[in-house]
Design a protein around this motif. Sequence first.
Motif, mmCIF file in Angstrom:
data_model
loop_
_atom_site.group_PDB
_atom_site.id
_atom_site.type_symbol
_atom_site.label_atom_id
_atom_site.label_comp_id
_atom_site.label_asym_id
_atom_site.label_seq_id
_atom_site.Cartn_x
_atom_site.Cartn_y
_atom_site.Cartn_z
ATOM 1 N N ASP A 95 74.569 13.862 82.683
ATOM 2 C CA ASP A 95 74.201 13.371 81.354
ATOM 3 C C ASP A 95 73.837 11.890 81.421
ATOM 4 O O ASP A 95 72.853 11.450 80.824
ATOM 5 N N MET A 96 74.617 11.131 82.190
ATOM 6 C CA MET A 96 74.363 9.690 82.313
ATOM 7 C C MET A 96 72.980 9.418 82.920
ATOM 8 O O MET A 96 72.227 8.574 82.421
ATOM 9 N N GLN A 154 75.446 20.590 81.715
ATOM 10 C CA GLN A 154 75.014 19.270 81.229
ATOM 11 C C GLN A 154 74.878 19.242 79.711
ATOM 12 O O GLN A 154 75.084 18.209 79.086
ATOM 13 N N SER A 184 70.302 11.445 83.069
ATOM 14 C CA SER A 184 69.203 11.829 82.168
ATOM 15 C C SER A 184 69.098 10.871 80.991
ATOM 16 O O SER A 184 68.002 10.571 80.517
ATOM 17 N N MET A 185 70.243 10.387 80.511
ATOM 18 C CA MET A 185 70.215 9.411 79.425
ATOM 19 C C MET A 185 69.478 8.152 79.885
ATOM 20 O O MET A 185 68.649 7.601 79.152
ATOM 21 N N LYS A 233 68.938 11.603 73.875
ATOM 22 C CA LYS A 233 70.004 10.669 73.510
ATOM 23 C C LYS A 233 69.686 9.260 74.029
ATOM 24 O O LYS A 233 69.872 8.263 73.321
ATOM 25 N N GLY A 234 69.177 9.190 75.260
ATOM 26 C CA GLY A 234 68.771 7.903 75.832
ATOM 27 C C GLY A 234 67.644 7.269 75.026
ATOM 28 O O GLY A 234 67.650 6.064 74.763
ATOM 29 N N GLU A 281 78.147 18.210 78.413
ATOM 30 C CA GLU A 281 78.356 16.775 78.648
ATOM 31 C C GLU A 281 77.657 15.988 77.544
ATOM 32 O O GLU A 281 78.217 15.061 76.956
ATOM 33 N N SER A 282 76.418 16.377 77.269
ATOM 34 C CA SER A 282 75.613 15.593 76.328
ATOM 35 C C SER A 282 76.071 15.766 74.879
ATOM 36 O O SER A 282 76.022 14.823 74.096
ATOM 37 N N MET A 321 68.680 19.252 80.612
ATOM 38 C CA MET A 321 68.605 17.793 80.619
ATOM 39 C C MET A 321 68.146 17.179 79.293
ATOM 40 O O MET A 321 68.298 15.978 79.092
ATOM 41 N N SER A 365 70.424 15.014 76.778
ATOM 42 C CA SER A 365 70.792 13.735 77.412
ATOM 43 C C SER A 365 69.628 12.753 77.349
ATOM 44 O O SER A 365 69.798 11.576 77.038
ATOM 45 N N LYS A 366 68.447 13.264 77.672
ATOM 46 C CA LYS A 366 67.278 12.387 77.708
ATOM 47 C C LYS A 366 66.923 11.893 76.305
ATOM 48 O O LYS A 366 66.647 10.718 76.097
#
Lengths: 321, 327
Positions: free
Chosen positions: A60-61, B168, A63-64, B140-141, B171-172, B134, B137-138
């Motif tokens: 997650d980290m 994942q 991809s973030m 979120k970034g 996780e996200s 993914m 997560s992406k």
Amino acid sequence: MQSEKKNWITNSLTESLIKFSKKNKNIVVLDADLSDDLNLKKFAKIFPNRFIQNGIAEQDMVSMAGGIALQGMLPVVNSFASFLTARANEQIYNNATENTKIIYLNLYAGLLPAGAGKSHQSLRDISLLNSIPNFRIFHPLNYIEVDQVLKHCIFNEKKNCAIRLSIGPPTKEILKLKNRINFKPGIGQEITKGKKVVIFSYGQYVLNEILKTVEILKIKNIFPTVVNMSTINFFSTKWLKKIVNKHDYIFTIDDHSISGGLGDNILNELNKQKIIKNKNFSKIGIETFPECGTVEEVLKYHKLDSKSLYKTLISKIKNNR
Amino acid sequence: MIVSSYKYFEKIRKLKINDYLKAEFISDLCRINTLTMIKIAGSGHIGTSMSAMDLFVWIKHFKYHNKLKNLKSKNRNIFFSSKGHDVPALYSVLYSLGVLKLNDILKLRKIDGLDGHPDLSIKGIEANTGSLGMGISKAKGMCWAKNKLGHKGSVVVLTGDGEFQEGQIFESLQTTSHQNINNLIVIIDHNKIQSSQYVKSIIDLRDLKRKVEAFGWHVERCDGHSFSKIDQVFKKFEKVKNKPKLLIADTIKGKGLNKIEHTKVMKKNKFYNWHSGAPSDKEYNEMIKEIISRIKKKISKNRLNFDPFEKIEKNKLIKSYKSLDIH
């Protein structure tokens, strides 16, 4: 306590990161709860809005970080090399395909310290990143070079970067080098200038042993050139040709699996440039799962301590005299 | 057969009918183009393209009208699909917006054409996806950076339901709410089928709503083919400021094509055989006919006086089909 750690690579990395983050406002640090070794809490205190604690969720980290990079910022991603580059390898690959730039801190890279054992020792991270086309991999030797490498990665490098970081106090021989280290991307630095034999290696633990080995070899009238190869996966061809052509015996010694590390990268380049002919090339690295133990015990087990290295080197040189 | 002018979609957008009906027309015309793209390519994920189509059309045409000129705006609303294999549908919608050109969509899965999964080199694509798990997560970034940089616009990401088997994802879900990233909207294209079998028979997602809520999210559920209901959910989401938001959109894999709608296929077969691949010539022609007759009915029912096929070129496919030498 932190001031005592001034000459540690890890501490220096964070100090430099803070320094450069004042200049480059786009830097964001992401951490998977492994900030203690780097003292990243200091960064978080100075830049609370540029530090993301993502917990023990490496995929997650990463991809973030990819999403953040797509918005034009520069993520610096931290976790132990073994977790970061292996567990989140597909996420790292996916980010790389987007041609953004991300800096990965491969903390606790290599065999040592070896007390934590094979779940934590990272002997695969170079090989896991090597095959991603837009990646630069570095392993700075000491607290001075880590500043230079980070500076290069932040301000000059266009590709993704992985910085391998040795944890623990600086080793004795490396400490003696102090500020003699001067990083140039793609070009190794000759720590000792010798003849006939050249040794390419990196990292404070293995190079420390190599420098001790050099002292023993002197007794046998062998004077190797030792090269700090802090750039792991790309080389100035001109420089490499020049240094290799000056020597007959070429050794690479990896603080990594023998497969897919510096040795393979140099061998491939020498082969590509057709400068391997009439040279005696030997690749040394770790061929088994890493052993757990003290630094001395584990170096000896993997035949990377100065005495074992002496034996290996002298046998190769003698056999071919 | 292909709708050969994107300007035609502009014309539909300007009709004096409500947005939901406009969306129905656009969706079906995009279905024609998606089918044709997959037919020419000889492969493509047809089932999921059809299940996600209505969501794509609503978001891209009506919620966020992303035209070519604002693709690079820092303040733009961002939408992408995490599962990515529904990209033939997304391409057809991007074409209907004038972002992609006819020449692009005729070259699905070709070296000088459109990738089989989303790639940033293609106009209108916001992230490289396709490897499952993914996307949140992406996204979120992206949201985090938008907030940090003071850029406007929200981020919407579409996922599959089978995709919720990826670790994942969880996780996200956990980090997004903890990190207070509340400008993120996730939509699950819940078409109930992953590859060729029911999600519940592969690994059951159980009570997805309660599960996601337990992670600190605001969750809504609606018919993912009803534009009015999708619209209502988005309006509700606008009022929820303190949580990230997730919509479980109940959809039908293969929606809009009798032969491949999973609810029909699974009555006869044990496996859903339209996850990917292209229809035969006969199947293709039947599918196109079905869509055309549906559009015609809708026109007469609503007493509209426009010809929806004035820009549909029957020969276009034949020509490109031959020039690409595909059988």
